[in-house]
Design an enzyme around this catalytic site. Sequence first.
Site, PDB file in Angstrom:
ATOM      1  CD  GLU A   2      40.225  42.857  32.982  1.00  0.00           C
ATOM      2  OE1 GLU A   2      39.556  43.901  33.060  1.00  0.00           O
ATOM      3  OE2 GLU A   2      39.805  41.795  32.522  1.00  0.00           O
ATOM      4  CE1 TYR A   3      46.355  48.658  38.093  1.00  0.00           C
ATOM      5  CE2 TYR A   3      45.022  50.074  36.692  1.00  0.00           C
ATOM      6  CZ  TYR A   3      45.674  49.837  37.891  1.00  0.00           C
ATOM      7  OH  TYR A   3      45.643  50.786  38.875  1.00  0.00           O
ATOM      8  CB  VAL A   4      41.142  45.155  38.036  1.00  0.00           C
ATOM      9  CG1 VAL A   4      39.746  45.543  38.490  1.00  0.00           C
ATOM     10  CG2 VAL A   4      41.108  43.933  37.132  1.00  0.00           C
ATOM     11  CG  ASP A  46      43.916  32.320  49.108  1.00  0.00           C
ATOM     12  OD1 ASP A  46      43.310  32.152  50.188  1.00  0.00           O
ATOM     13  OD2 ASP A  46      44.869  33.102  48.987  1.00  0.00           O
ATOM     14  CE  LYS A  48      43.435  36.108  50.629  1.00  0.00           C
ATOM     15  NZ  LYS A  48      44.554  35.809  51.504  1.00  0.00           N
ATOM     16  N   PRO A  49      37.702  38.085  50.325  1.00  0.00           N
ATOM     17  CG  PRO A  49      36.298  39.058  51.926  1.00  0.00           C
ATOM     18  CD  PRO A  49      37.184  37.858  51.681  1.00  0.00           C
ATOM     19  CG  ASN A  51      42.812  36.690  46.856  1.00  0.00           C
ATOM     20  OD1 ASN A  51      43.650  37.573  46.978  1.00  0.00           O
ATOM     21  ND2 ASN A  51      43.011  35.471  47.312  1.00  0.00           N
ATOM     22  CG  ASP A  64      46.151  35.523  44.787  1.00  0.00           C
ATOM     23  OD1 ASP A  64      46.956  34.808  44.157  1.00  0.00           O
ATOM     24  OD2 ASP A  64      46.307  35.794  45.978  1.00  0.00           O
TER      25      ASP A  64
END
Length: 106
Positions: A2-4, A46, A48-49, A51, A64
Amino acid sequence: MEYVPGRSLADVISLEKLPLRQALSLGLKICGALRDAHEQGVIQRDIKPENILIDVNGEPKVTDFGLAKRIDRDGDVTRTGDVIGSPSYLPPEQAVGAKAEMGRAS
């Protein structure tokens, strides 16, 4: 996916200091999302903040999955010697090349 609409966790923490309860709440939700992925046999690889997106309601979304791996289909997590993920966020055992200590938790 979904688009966030919203910001990445990296943007949020670079612009403001999160209150402890909010930071802990986000952390628990992120860990829950990763647990759910692991239970489905998927490792994100991966995390991380950058993502993690925070939607307009303040809820985190792990994104991601470009480096993700299916454990049940792909066997080992990585081929011997492969470095997967962002160098700044590698687990210590991977960063120093301690292959014998690397496992699924890495």
